[in-house]
Design an enzyme around this catalytic site. Structure first.
Site, PDB file in Angstrom:
ATOM      1  N   ALA A   1     -22.079  -0.382  80.542  1.00 46.25           N
ATOM      2  CA  ALA A   1     -21.115   0.555  79.961  1.00 46.25           C
ATOM      3  C   ALA A   1     -21.054   0.421  78.437  1.00 46.25           C
ATOM      4  CB  ALA A   1     -19.736   0.318  80.574  1.00 46.25           C
ATOM      5  N   HIS A   2     -21.067  -0.829  77.944  1.00 49.35           N
ATOM      6  CA  HIS A   2     -20.998  -1.034  76.489  1.00 49.35           C
ATOM      7  C   HIS A   2     -22.265  -0.537  75.797  1.00 49.35           C
ATOM      8  CE1 HIS A   2     -17.374  -3.335  77.244  1.00 49.35           C
ATOM      9  NE2 HIS A   2     -17.137  -3.281  75.948  1.00 49.35           N
ATOM     10  N   LYS A   3     -23.390  -0.783  76.432  1.00 47.71           N
ATOM     11  CA  LYS A   3     -24.658  -0.320  75.869  1.00 47.71           C
ATOM     12  C   LYS A   3     -24.623   1.214  75.764  1.00 47.71           C
ATOM     13  CE  LYS A   3     -29.630  -1.091  76.621  1.00 47.71           C
ATOM     14  NZ  LYS A   3     -30.188   0.178  77.092  1.00 47.71           N
TER      15      LYS A   3
END
Lengths: 193, 288
Positions: free
Chosen positions: A35-37
């Site tokens: 998700a952060h990527k």
């Protein structure tokens, strides 16, 4: 004990200090590595409304799907936050996130991001999966479930009185840095013994 | 007794029911911390969570780990039978939310969704001369796995030589570097000697020892005892918040090494130290 309700204002976020114990209530979003990527590389809009003034929770839950198709959390403690260190400050700034919940703390880049945007790092008790799941009162929706799988999906959830401790604040304070330095001195003494 | 159902029960217990020796150590750590500290509160939450998970039969921790299984079986038994039973049990345990799906393809990033994949679950088989079968399972969390490490002695930076003094130094270094990342307080498994692979394997096997049980080797027993005391002086505390308990145990094993090598592998497991043993004697199954 400080009661914290989402959405959180910048002023409230900046008023929190390392060592404060909080009970968080409101809508928060789980997000971890995939998700952060995605948030940094593609800056998707679908998650924007859920994150503005809200909270990211580093968590890969165990989730039950009911016969009616609704979801509930079975176990939902925090995951190690340091893996999001390359992304976190950008995500906080881009989506105006006011708090990040995880475990283990984060590094200098995130510390600068907290200062710049006005946000805090909240530490939950790692391993307390069953207990924290009880604080999740509702699963509103989920994004990227098929693509990322259960642990990595964005789960938009409602929590009530989720217990956390502020371990990094917007004034440069970090309990993790303090403990690391303190224990480094002791480790050296022990090794020389 | 149906083997696959017995395996499912083994996984359920491992995920939801913390072993008594670990729970006892955590309760002692709770009693030992001062009132009003974050450390005391953390241990209070941990104890509450242990009770809740057992009562509700839900996972102690949402990271239900990698499934690592050791089977000791009598001559003439088939490995396949145990592998098939465990794979069925892992799929079923995932459906019942005793386990989170934790098998991810490193190329595509795709989660298989059922905990089955290449070397997942990972099984070790060992034939023995006893008539019964022993199945031991460990659910090894990923966060604590990430703080595990391996040293090659001598280590110039730490001034750690090829002796037990050197081993002690690298263990202190590893636990200091781990801080609270592996969900402290941790249990430290150490494997001395062997090659790259077997030193790690030996360090993991130490996790099947009962907490508080010292090595049979008197020198290692002394090292373990001294380290438990010294590591707790680091004051890293539960979750790295600071406190009196940084480790719940240190278990060290050794094996012979090649003259040119001296490895020390250090595995770390979080306080949610999930392991269970099942003994099958004829049609009787018991869990420990």
């Amino acid at each position: 004990m400080i009661k914290l309700q989402t959405p959180i204002s910048e002023e409230t976020a900046r008023s929190l200090k390392v060592g404060d114990e909080v009970l968080l209530t409101g809508t928060i979003v789980t997000a971890r590595d995939a998700a952060h990527k995605l948030m940094v590389e593609e800056r998707p809009d679908f998650i924007r409304e859920h994150l503005n003034g809200s909270v990211i929770y580093h968590c890969g839950p165990v989730v039950r799907k009911g016969t009616d198709g609704s979801y509930s959390f079975v176990a939902a403690g925090p995951t190690t936050s340091s893996r999001e260190e390359p992304y976190q400050a950008d995500v906080i700034e881009e989506y105006k996130v006011r708090a990040v919940i995880g475990k283990g703390g984060m590094g200098p880049k995130t510390a600068d991001g907290l200062k710049k945007t006005g946000a805090v790092y909240l530490h939950a008790v790692g391993g307390a999966g069953s207990l924290i799941a009880k604080k999740v009162t509702k699963v509103d929706t989920v994004y990227k479930l098929e693509e990322f799988g259960t642990p990595e999906a964005f789960w938009v959830i409602q929590v009530e009185d989720f217990p956390c401790v502020v371990t990094m604040d917007s004034h440069g304070g970090s309990l993790h840095k303090d403990i690391m330095e303190m224990s480094a001195g002791i480790a050296k003494e022990l090794m020389d013994k | 007794m149906e083997l696959k159902n017995a395996m499912l029960e083994l996984l359920r217990r491992a995920s939801t029911d913390l072993a008594p020796d670990v729970e006892k150590a955590i309760r002692q750590a709770y009693d030992n911390e001062d009132e009003g500290t974050s450390a005391k509160n953390v241990f209070g939450t941990i104890v509450e969570n242990i009770e809740l998970a057992r009562e509700a039969s839900t996972p102690l921790c949402q990271d239900t780990g990698s499934i690592i299984c050791y089977v000791d079986f009598p001559v003439g038994e088939s490995e396949k039978k145990y592998r098939e039973a465990l794979e069925w049990a892992a799929m079923e345990a995932t459906k019942l939310q005793y386990l989170r799906p934790n098998a991810v393809d490193p190329i595509t990033g795709k989660n298989t969704g059922n905990n089955i994949g290449i070397n997942a679950p990972y099984m070790h088989f060992h034939q023995w001369d006893k008539p019964e079968v022993r199945v031991r399972v460990m659910l090894k969390g990923g966060g604590s796995e990430n703080v595990g490490t391996q040293y090659r002695l001598p280590d110039a930076a730490l001034k750690a030589g090829r002796d037990l003094k050197g081993v002690r130094k690298v263990i202190i270094d590893a636990v200091h570097k781990a801080q609270g990342y592996g969900c402290a307080p941790g249990i430290i498994g150490v494997g001395i000697g062997g090659d790259r692979v077997t030193s790690y394997a030996l360090s993991k096997e130490q996790f099947f020892r009962t907490l508080g049980e010292r090595s049979e080797n008197p020198e290692l027993a002394k090292l373990e005892e001294g380290l438990i005391e010294d590591l707790n002086k680091l004051k890293i505390g539960p979750m790295g918040f600071g406190g009196k308990t940084t480790v719940l145990g240190v278990n060290i094993g050794l094996q012979h090494r090649h003259p040119a090598t001296y490895y020390v592998a250090i595995s770390y497991t979080c306080w949610a130290y999930r392991r269970k043993t099942m003994i099958i004697k004829g049609s009787e199954v018991s869990y420990d």
